[in-house]
Design a protein around this motif. Structure first.
Motif, PDB file in Angstrom:
ATOM      1  N   ASP A   1      14.281 -34.743 -42.021  1.00  0.00           N
ATOM      2  CA  ASP A   1      14.767 -34.780 -40.637  1.00  0.00           C
ATOM      3  C   ASP A   1      16.083 -34.008 -40.503  1.00  0.00           C
ATOM      4  O   ASP A   1      16.261 -33.255 -39.546  1.00  0.00           O
ATOM      5  CB  ASP A   1      14.952 -36.230 -40.188  1.00  0.00           C
ATOM      6  CG  ASP A   1      15.356 -36.315 -38.736  1.00  0.00           C
ATOM      7  OD1 ASP A   1      14.612 -35.796 -37.868  1.00  0.00           O
ATOM      8  OD2 ASP A   1      16.435 -36.875 -38.466  1.00  0.00           O
TER       9      ASP A   1
ATOM     10  N   ASP B   1      15.489 -30.245 -40.714  1.00  0.00           N
ATOM     11  CA  ASP B   1      14.824 -29.797 -39.491  1.00  0.00           C
ATOM     12  C   ASP B   1      15.806 -29.753 -38.311  1.00  0.00           C
ATOM     13  O   ASP B   1      16.010 -28.698 -37.704  1.00  0.00           O
ATOM     14  CB  ASP B   1      13.657 -30.734 -39.178  1.00  0.00           C
ATOM     15  CG  ASP B   1      12.851 -30.330 -37.949  1.00  0.00           C
ATOM     16  OD1 ASP B   1      13.082 -29.236 -37.390  1.00  0.00           O
ATOM     17  OD2 ASP B   1      11.972 -31.112 -37.542  1.00  0.00           O
ATOM     18  N   THR B   2      16.449 -30.858 -38.016  1.00  0.00           N
ATOM     19  CA  THR B   2      17.226 -30.954 -36.789  1.00  0.00           C
ATOM     20  C   THR B   2      18.654 -30.416 -36.888  1.00  0.00           C
ATOM     21  O   THR B   2      19.206 -29.955 -35.890  1.00  0.00           O
ATOM     22  CB  THR B   2      17.280 -32.407 -36.284  1.00  0.00           C
ATOM     23  OG1 THR B   2      17.896 -33.231 -37.276  1.00  0.00           O
ATOM     24  CG2 THR B   2      15.884 -32.929 -35.980  1.00  0.00           C
ATOM     25  N   CYS B   3      19.264 -30.492 -38.053  1.00  0.00           N
ATOM     26  CA  CYS B   3      20.668 -30.072 -38.196  1.00  0.00           C
ATOM     27  C   CYS B   3      20.820 -28.683 -38.804  1.00  0.00           C
ATOM     28  O   CYS B   3      21.918 -28.135 -38.809  1.00  0.00           O
ATOM     29  CB  CYS B   3      21.438 -31.075 -39.057  1.00  0.00           C
ATOM     30  SG  CYS B   3      21.422 -32.742 -38.391  1.00  0.00           S
TER      31      CYS B   3
ATOM     32  N   GLU C   1      16.849 -25.892 -36.555  1.00  0.00           N
ATOM     33  CA  GLU C   1      16.856 -25.740 -35.095  1.00  0.00           C
ATOM     34  C   GLU C   1      18.044 -24.942 -34.572  1.00  0.00           C
ATOM     35  O   GLU C   1      17.960 -24.325 -33.522  1.00  0.00           O
ATOM     36  CB  GLU C   1      16.828 -27.118 -34.429  1.00  0.00           C
ATOM     37  CG  GLU C   1      15.509 -27.836 -34.604  1.00  0.00           C
ATOM     38  CD  GLU C   1      15.495 -29.216 -33.993  1.00  0.00           C
ATOM     39  OE1 GLU C   1      16.497 -29.616 -33.346  1.00  0.00           O
ATOM     40  OE2 GLU C   1      14.483 -29.920 -34.152  1.00  0.00           O
ATOM     41  N   SER C   2      19.150 -24.941 -35.309  1.00  0.00           N
ATOM     42  CA  SER C   2      20.374 -24.315 -34.805  1.00  0.00           C
ATOM     43  C   SER C   2      20.641 -22.909 -35.327  1.00  0.00           C
ATOM     44  O   SER C   2      21.623 -22.284 -34.927  1.00  0.00           O
ATOM     45  CB  SER C   2      21.570 -25.209 -35.145  1.00  0.00           C
ATOM     46  OG  SER C   2      21.430 -26.445 -34.482  1.00  0.00           O
TER      47      SER C   2
ATOM     48  N   TYR D   1      11.089 -24.078 -36.733  1.00  0.00           N
ATOM     49  CA  TYR D   1      11.927 -23.346 -35.782  1.00  0.00           C
ATOM     50  C   TYR D   1      11.122 -22.965 -34.541  1.00  0.00           C
ATOM     51  O   TYR D   1      11.549 -23.184 -33.415  1.00  0.00           O
ATOM     52  CB  TYR D   1      12.485 -22.099 -36.465  1.00  0.00           C
ATOM     53  CG  TYR D   1      13.468 -21.321 -35.633  1.00  0.00           C
ATOM     54  CD1 TYR D   1      14.828 -21.582 -35.722  1.00  0.00           C
ATOM     55  CD2 TYR D   1      13.042 -20.317 -34.763  1.00  0.00           C
ATOM     56  CE1 TYR D   1      15.752 -20.866 -34.959  1.00  0.00           C
ATOM     57  CE2 TYR D   1      13.957 -19.599 -34.001  1.00  0.00           C
ATOM     58  CZ  TYR D   1      15.302 -19.880 -34.103  1.00  0.00           C
ATOM     59  OH  TYR D   1      16.213 -19.175 -33.354  1.00  0.00           O
TER      60      TYR D   1
ATOM     61  N   PHE E   1      10.185 -26.003 -32.346  1.00  0.00           N
ATOM     62  CA  PHE E   1      11.320 -26.496 -31.564  1.00  0.00           C
ATOM     63  C   PHE E   1      11.661 -25.551 -30.424  1.00  0.00           C
ATOM     64  O   PHE E   1      11.798 -25.965 -29.278  1.00  0.00           O
ATOM     65  CB  PHE E   1      12.542 -26.708 -32.460  1.00  0.00           C
ATOM     66  CG  PHE E   1      13.768 -27.092 -31.683  1.00  0.00           C
ATOM     67  CD1 PHE E   1      13.908 -28.377 -31.180  1.00  0.00           C
ATOM     68  CD2 PHE E   1      14.757 -26.168 -31.425  1.00  0.00           C
ATOM     69  CE1 PHE E   1      15.034 -28.730 -30.441  1.00  0.00           C
ATOM     70  CE2 PHE E   1      15.886 -26.514 -30.686  1.00  0.00           C
ATOM     71  CZ  PHE E   1      16.022 -27.794 -30.207  1.00  0.00           C
TER      72      PHE E   1
END
Length: 114
Positions: free
Chosen positions: A72, A75-77, A80-81, A107, A110
């Protein structure tokens, strides 16, 4: 399953210049992964292909082999950025070609929702 302590040790071993920033996050995985993200993005922006490839491999390894919290966080930190868009002064599209397929899927999934 790989977990936080293994990731942080590997990041410190591979990129000692971010050790102080990692330590400042006091064991909070999401913030530690954001330190890794900032370092990776800086390498992309400087066109440091060797470092970018090393960063991407670490992210891929810990996403594929990590526990649920690790997956997680990657993926999210991290994924995605990331910024792969070229600007007038910086070419970044080359980094997309280096990005592992499993992370490209995250990527794309998202960013297609935005």
């Amino acid at each position: 399953m790989m977990h936080r302590s293994e990731l942080i040790k590997e990041l410190k071993d591979c990129f000692p210049e971010i050790t102080k920033d990692l330590n400042a996050e006091e064991g909070l995985l999401a913030f530690e992964v954001e330190v890794f993200l900032r370092y990776t993005q800086n390498c992309i922006d400087r066109a440091d292909r060797r470092s970018v490839e090393a960063c991407f491999e670490i992210a891929r390894k810990y996403y594929v082999n990590g526990n649920a919290r690790m997956r997680d966080a990657i993926d999210t930190c991290f994924v995605e950025s990331l910024n792969f868009r070229d600007s007038r002064k910086i070419s970044r599209d080359w980094a997309w070609d280096c990005f592992p397929d499993v992370l490209k899927e995250l990527y794309t999934r998202f960013h297609s929702r935005l």
